[in-house]
Design a protein around this motif. Structure first.
Motif, PDB file in Angstrom:
ATOM      1  N   UNK A  30     -19.389  16.255 -20.203  1.00 33.50           N
ATOM      2  CA  UNK A  30     -17.966  16.188 -20.521  1.00 33.50           C
ATOM      3  C   UNK A  30     -17.145  16.429 -19.270  1.00 33.50           C
ATOM      4  N   UNK A  31     -16.036  15.714 -19.171  1.00 30.35           N
ATOM      5  CA  UNK A  31     -15.151  15.875 -18.028  1.00 30.35           C
ATOM      6  C   UNK A  31     -13.786  16.321 -18.538  1.00 30.35           C
ATOM      7  N   UNK A  32     -12.863  16.529 -17.630  1.00 24.65           N
ATOM      8  CA  UNK A  32     -11.503  16.847 -18.077  1.00 24.65           C
ATOM      9  C   UNK A  32     -10.503  16.485 -17.000  1.00 24.65           C
ATOM     10  N   UNK A  33      -9.286  16.341 -17.407  1.00 24.41           N
ATOM     11  CA  UNK A  33      -8.183  16.230 -16.447  1.00 24.41           C
ATOM     12  C   UNK A  33      -7.445  17.557 -16.463  1.00 24.41           C
ATOM     13  N   UNK A  34      -7.756  18.410 -15.503  1.00 19.09           N
ATOM     14  CA  UNK A  34      -7.166  19.755 -15.461  1.00 19.09           C
ATOM     15  C   UNK A  34      -7.180  20.238 -14.024  1.00 19.09           C
ATOM     16  N   UNK A  35      -6.013  20.489 -13.489  1.00 19.34           N
ATOM     17  CA  UNK A  35      -5.914  20.905 -12.094  1.00 19.34           C
ATOM     18  C   UNK A  35      -5.477  22.359 -12.055  1.00 19.34           C
ATOM     19  N   UNK A  36      -6.237  23.196 -11.354  1.00 17.13           N
ATOM     20  CA  UNK A  36      -5.839  24.602 -11.224  1.00 17.13           C
ATOM     21  C   UNK A  36      -4.543  24.692 -10.436  1.00 17.13           C
ATOM     22  N   UNK A  37      -3.651  25.553 -10.918  1.00 17.00           N
ATOM     23  CA  UNK A  37      -2.422  25.805 -10.155  1.00 17.00           C
ATOM     24  C   UNK A  37      -2.764  26.665  -8.947  1.00 17.00           C
ATOM     25  N   UNK A  38      -1.783  26.941  -8.124  1.00 14.43           N
ATOM     26  CA  UNK A  38      -2.048  27.777  -6.952  1.00 14.43           C
ATOM     27  C   UNK A  38      -2.267  29.220  -7.394  1.00 14.43           C
ATOM     28  N   UNK A  39      -2.899  29.982  -6.519  1.00 16.75           N
ATOM     29  CA  UNK A  39      -3.183  31.388  -6.817  1.00 16.75           C
ATOM     30  C   UNK A  39      -1.892  32.136  -7.166  1.00 16.75           C
ATOM     31  N   UNK A  40      -0.823  31.800  -6.461  1.00 16.95           N
ATOM     32  CA  UNK A  40       0.457  32.468  -6.708  1.00 16.95           C
ATOM     33  C   UNK A  40       0.989  32.131  -8.111  1.00 16.95           C
ATOM     34  N   UNK A  41       0.791  30.877  -8.504  1.00 15.82           N
ATOM     35  CA  UNK A  41       1.384  30.439  -9.770  1.00 15.82           C
ATOM     36  C   UNK A  41       0.588  30.880 -10.987  1.00 15.82           C
ATOM     37  N   UNK A  42      -0.712  31.042 -10.822  1.00 16.84           N
ATOM     38  CA  UNK A  42      -1.509  31.377 -11.997  1.00 16.84           C
ATOM     39  C   UNK A  42      -2.733  32.211 -11.633  1.00 16.84           C
ATOM     40  N   UNK A  43      -2.470  33.423 -11.203  1.00 15.56           N
ATOM     41  CA  UNK A  43      -3.551  34.292 -10.759  1.00 15.56           C
ATOM     42  C   UNK A  43      -4.542  34.589 -11.878  1.00 15.56           C
TER      43      UNK A  43
END
Lengths: 424, 424
Positions: B81-94
């Motif tokens: 399974x795959x996904x379209x999901x990009x981690x936000x920056x460390x500052x934005x979503x620690x």
């Protein structure tokens, strides 16, 4: 018959939409004719089908080396050109029949091999009657071809098995794809396939799912009136159960009012009518009714030209039909078509049969009711048992160093004209 | 680095749109990891990509037999399974990064293999910085994958060569088809292909034509602003010269106002906006301007899932990238991606290279100007020399008795959870 009075030339032509294996039939005709040099002189092909005969635009296939004719077996499309042109009845257009006879006489043609579907069988039937109706001795044999699989008498038509394999393989592959993406993205994949009247090709989409590889496939057949509510319920249920669904929709699906679903009265920004496929129409309905993310594809010519994934059964049968046509001619037959006769399902066995053209011309074979599942969205075991063997086996073309299949292009040298012009 | 302190488990995940060969990379990762049992414990795959890591939904690939892992090499799509999901920056979503570390710690994960395109390289880069930023020792290696071929540094991306082969083969086949029909019927064939930003896939359509098999192909690139008048002139000229033409149009083609050509403001009978493809739009323009009969196809998922006609070069490289990723990890590397380095064009030779992730993440590689012909509708010799080797060779999957490819489905057994729920 004509054959008794010395050596005659043969005419061969391709008619209607071409397929991945119609050239395999041409290969069968020409290779077999070359083995009967005592009775058959040259094989002249009609450039662009019957139009080549009417305009005296003949191709001398004897100029092609053995290797080029052999390569026809793995080359898709119509090597001599095809056409969509149906001869009118003798009463309506006697001039055309007189012209055919002039051309046949001028080039000493005694055999007429016509490679096509139902409309072409009708043309072939009319030509086969020229001996009687106009006193010109000719043996006309039809060679079956159609991706639609809608010819009667024969168990199946060369051309269909390869499309079926292409659609089943593509549906399986795209289903694996959408299954991977379904968690966060596309949940519905829609593939539009050919078959305006008969749902044989659409049925092949359901073959993507098998006992050892279950895939939720919903088929929309031209034989089943589209019921939006019932369809959406089914799609919703499949997505709930499997997380995704693949829909295989025939271009010929109609709504309750008898209109093609594809014909949705689309207009562009300027109010001009737009012609689209049925896949985007179904996709938009799914967006409206269920709000699910979708992708859609329209296979169009790709499906019937896909020689790279042709079925071995199909290639073998296409060749066999061409070969049998010449052999029937050698037996003095006229107004017939070789057929595929299935003698056993498991293991699959078949032999060459023979049908009177009067039984074939202008008759369309639809999917039997017993082949469509009760809900109208799938196929029965009986249908699977029928379709499976037709898709069986691979018959890969050779590839060049550039990674592309090596398909042959013939020289298609013209036969010297002997007559004046003729307008078609 | 982490590897010095005993045996760690590895995490592997597939990201973004899947391809015909991303599982070949998975095969390379898992088979190679199994050869390093001294340093790598188990390979845990993320179910549906990075989401599997965040939600602690891990798959234990050690439960899969050798034969199933080997079969990944010839199975399209994303097996986990795959996904379209990009981690936000460390500052934005620690919180997300903290969660990743919790999951990694709970399952003793010291290696992070991420298989994707430009966005995924960015996620991988962020994970590779966790050692520094959050004190968790991890080696993050990116495995390149994208049908769009738009990753920088690497000569090409696994996934692209197979799409290119599919598009070139399909365009050649459909062109043979339309050439047969052109005399009395269809004269223009239009194929819509993927590639919203970069025209690599569209360029492959031009490969249908070669020195020994000339075909009139007109390509519409996203890199070239659509000029209707110039396009129609070219189409008209090709039809005049060859009798037919094939058009390969990228979904990303834009008109002068910067809008996608596909976005033509179509409305249905009720005035609802309709989303269609670009192929029918181009088809309608040809009808309006030239009145020529056309057919159009939209390949969509079929092109990127078509493992049945995958390029051998592509499969080999996809496997090699997976293998190299593990070998880089064994050398103690972090924040890198293995690359394909072309060392020779004729004969084609390549080797595995290495790129810093900071040079890869979020950079899109467009078609160079020198690859597009002066008129903007074709490709140059330089482009042909680049594309040819990537499409070279066939690598057929095994087929079953039913005529369908045998693609593997893994058990995908879950790893026992040790943590609480996490919402993504």
């Amino acid at each position: 018959m004509a054959t008794s009075s010395g050596k005659k030339n043969a005419f061969y032509a391709q008619s209607g939409g071409v397929t991945a294996v119609i050239n395999a039939s041409a290969c069968g005709v020409i290779e077999t004719a070359r083995k009967h040099k005592d009775k058959i002189g040259k094989v002249y092909a009609g450039r662009n089908g019957i139009i080549g005969a009417l305009t005296e635009d003949l191709i001398d296939t004897s100029k092609e080396p053995k290797s080029a004719i052999a390569a026809l077996r793995h080359t898709p499309s119509g090597a001599f050109g095809s056409c969509r042109y149906k001869l009118k009845s003798l009463e309506q257009n006697q001039r055309e029949y007189e012209r055919l006879i002039e051309v046949f006489e001028a080039h000493n043609i005694g055999y007429f091999f016509y490679n096509g579907g139902g409309d072409s069988a009708d043309t072939c039937l009319k030509v086969s009657q020229l001996s009687k109706s106009m006193g010109y001795p000719i043996q006309a044999i039809h060679v079956p071809k159609t991706v639609d699989n809608d010819l009667p008498v024969t168990d199946n038509c060369p051309g269909f098995g390869s499309v079926a394999k292409y659609i089943a393989v593509s549906t399986r592959e795209a289903s694996f794809d959408v299954a991977s993406m379904a968690k966060t993205s596309t949940k519905v994949f829609i593939l539009e396939v050919m078959g305006r009247h008969a749902g044989w090709i659409a049925a092949a989409g359901a073959m993507a799912s098998s006992e050892d590889c279950e895939i939720p496939v919903v088929v929309l057949f031209p034989e089943v009136t589209f019921n939006r509510r019932k369809f959406m319920q089914t799609v919703k249920q499949k997505v709930k159960q499997f997380g995704y669904v693949s829909i295989v929709v025939s271009e010929g699906v109609k709504s309750r009012d008898g209109k093609f679903l594809a014909d949705q009265g689309l207009k562009d920004a300027f109010g001009h009518a737009q012609l689209g496929g049925v896949a985007p129409v179904v996709a938009n309905m799914i967006r409206e009714d269920l709000g699910l993310k979708y992708h859609w594809a329209v296979a169009d010519y790709l499906q019937r030209a896909a020689r790279h994934i042709a079925s071995k059964t199909d290639v073998d049968q296409a060749y066999a039909m061409g070969k049998a046509a010449v052999e029937l001619a050698m037996k003095g037959k006229n107004s017939v078509m070789p057929t595929v006769v299935r003698t056993s399902n498991n293991p699959y066995r078949w032999k060459v049969g023979e049908a009177r053209l009067s039984r074939v011309a202008n008759v369309e074979k639809m999917m039997p009711k017993s082949f469509i599942s009760k809900d109208g969205f799938g196929i029965t075991k009986k249908c699977r048992d029928y379709l499976g063997p037709l898709m069986k086996g691979e018959d890969y073309p050779p590839y060049g160093k550039d990674g592309l299949p090596k398909y042959v292009r013939l020289k298609n040298a013209p036969v010297k004209r002997k007559l004046g012009d003729f307008k078609v």
